[in-house]
Design a protein around this motif. Structure first.
Motif, mmCIF file in Angstrom:
data_model
loop_
_atom_site.group_PDB
_atom_site.id
_atom_site.type_symbol
_atom_site.label_atom_id
_atom_site.label_comp_id
_atom_site.label_asym_id
_atom_site.label_seq_id
_atom_site.Cartn_x
_atom_site.Cartn_y
_atom_site.Cartn_z
ATOM 1 N N VAL A 9 0.848 -1.186 0.000
ATOM 2 C CA VAL A 9 0.000 0.000 0.000
ATOM 3 C C VAL A 9 0.890 1.246 0.000
ATOM 4 C CG1 VAL A 9 -1.708 1.305 1.331
ATOM 5 C CG2 VAL A 9 -1.878 -1.180 1.184
ATOM 6 N N GLY A 10 0.540 2.216 -0.828
ATOM 7 C CA GLY A 10 1.300 3.453 -0.922
ATOM 8 C C GLY A 10 2.407 3.423 -1.963
ATOM 9 N N ASP A 12 4.206 2.973 -5.774
ATOM 10 C CA ASP A 12 3.946 3.248 -7.188
ATOM 11 C C ASP A 12 4.663 2.184 -7.995
ATOM 12 O OD1 ASP A 12 2.447 5.728 -7.046
ATOM 13 O OD2 ASP A 12 4.297 6.615 -6.279
ATOM 14 N N HIS A 40 -0.673 3.542 -8.784
ATOM 15 C CA HIS A 40 -0.440 3.844 -7.368
ATOM 16 C C HIS A 40 -1.390 2.977 -6.545
ATOM 17 C CE1 HIS A 40 0.390 6.045 -3.711
ATOM 18 N NE2 HIS A 40 -0.919 6.179 -3.530
ATOM 19 N N ARG A 42 -3.506 2.536 -3.588
ATOM 20 C CA ARG A 42 -4.118 3.427 -2.600
ATOM 21 C C ARG A 42 -4.411 2.712 -1.293
ATOM 22 N NH1 ARG A 42 -8.840 6.032 -3.559
ATOM 23 N NH2 ARG A 42 -8.129 7.567 -2.078
ATOM 24 N N LYS A 43 -5.128 1.610 -1.356
ATOM 25 C CA LYS A 43 -5.442 0.873 -0.127
ATOM 26 C C LYS A 43 -5.942 -0.516 -0.458
ATOM 27 C CE LYS A 43 -9.932 3.163 0.240
ATOM 28 N NZ LYS A 43 -10.791 4.001 1.064
ATOM 29 N N GLU A 52 -7.608 -1.190 -4.016
ATOM 30 C CA GLU A 52 -7.970 0.080 -4.653
ATOM 31 C C GLU A 52 -6.707 0.754 -5.171
ATOM 32 O OE1 GLU A 52 -9.952 4.184 -3.232
ATOM 33 O OE2 GLU A 52 -11.082 2.362 -2.747
ATOM 34 N N VAL A 53 -6.716 1.094 -6.467
ATOM 35 C CA VAL A 53 -5.551 1.689 -7.118
ATOM 36 C C VAL A 53 -5.953 2.957 -7.858
ATOM 37 C CG1 VAL A 53 -4.424 -0.556 -7.405
ATOM 38 C CG2 VAL A 53 -5.833 0.342 -9.246
ATOM 39 N N THR A 54 -4.952 3.776 -8.177
ATOM 40 C CA THR A 54 -5.156 4.926 -9.051
ATOM 41 C C THR A 54 -4.376 4.655 -10.335
ATOM 42 O OG1 THR A 54 -5.357 6.414 -7.164
ATOM 43 C CG2 THR A 54 -4.895 7.421 -9.297
ATOM 44 N N GLU A 59 -9.684 6.363 -9.966
ATOM 45 C CA GLU A 59 -9.623 5.296 -8.966
ATOM 46 C C GLU A 59 -10.321 4.047 -9.480
ATOM 47 O OE1 GLU A 59 -11.304 7.010 -5.481
ATOM 48 O OE2 GLU A 59 -9.806 8.599 -5.426
#
Length: 73
Positions: A9-10, A12, A40, A42-43, A52-54, A59
């Motif tokens: 998580v967090g 890239d 990225h 996200r969580k 969950e990604v960007t 999102e």
């Protein structure tokens, strides 16, 4: 081989290759996840699924089984 499922998580990451075949691979690519794109993390949901990604500025939630088909670096 490191996959999106294994990413912290967090972090890239960059997509190296999408494994799988047929409709699953096509669905992942239709969501904007293609070779060379930056993602990225996200969580992760409390029970670990979904992730969950960007990607490309939006999102997206992915199931762990789909994330396991995405090879990253």
């Amino acid at each position: 081989m490191k996959t999106l499922r294994d990413a912290a998580v967090g972090s890239d990451v960059k997509v190296v290759k999408i494994h799988g075949a047929g409709p699953v691979k096509r669905r992942i690519m239709d969501m904007g996840i293609t070779k060379g794109v930056d993602i990225h993390i996200r969580k992760v949901a409390p029970l670990g699924d979904p992730i969950e990604v960007t990607v490309r500025g939006y999102e997206l939630s992915l199931r762990k089984e789909d994330a396991a088909d995405i090879e990253i670096q």
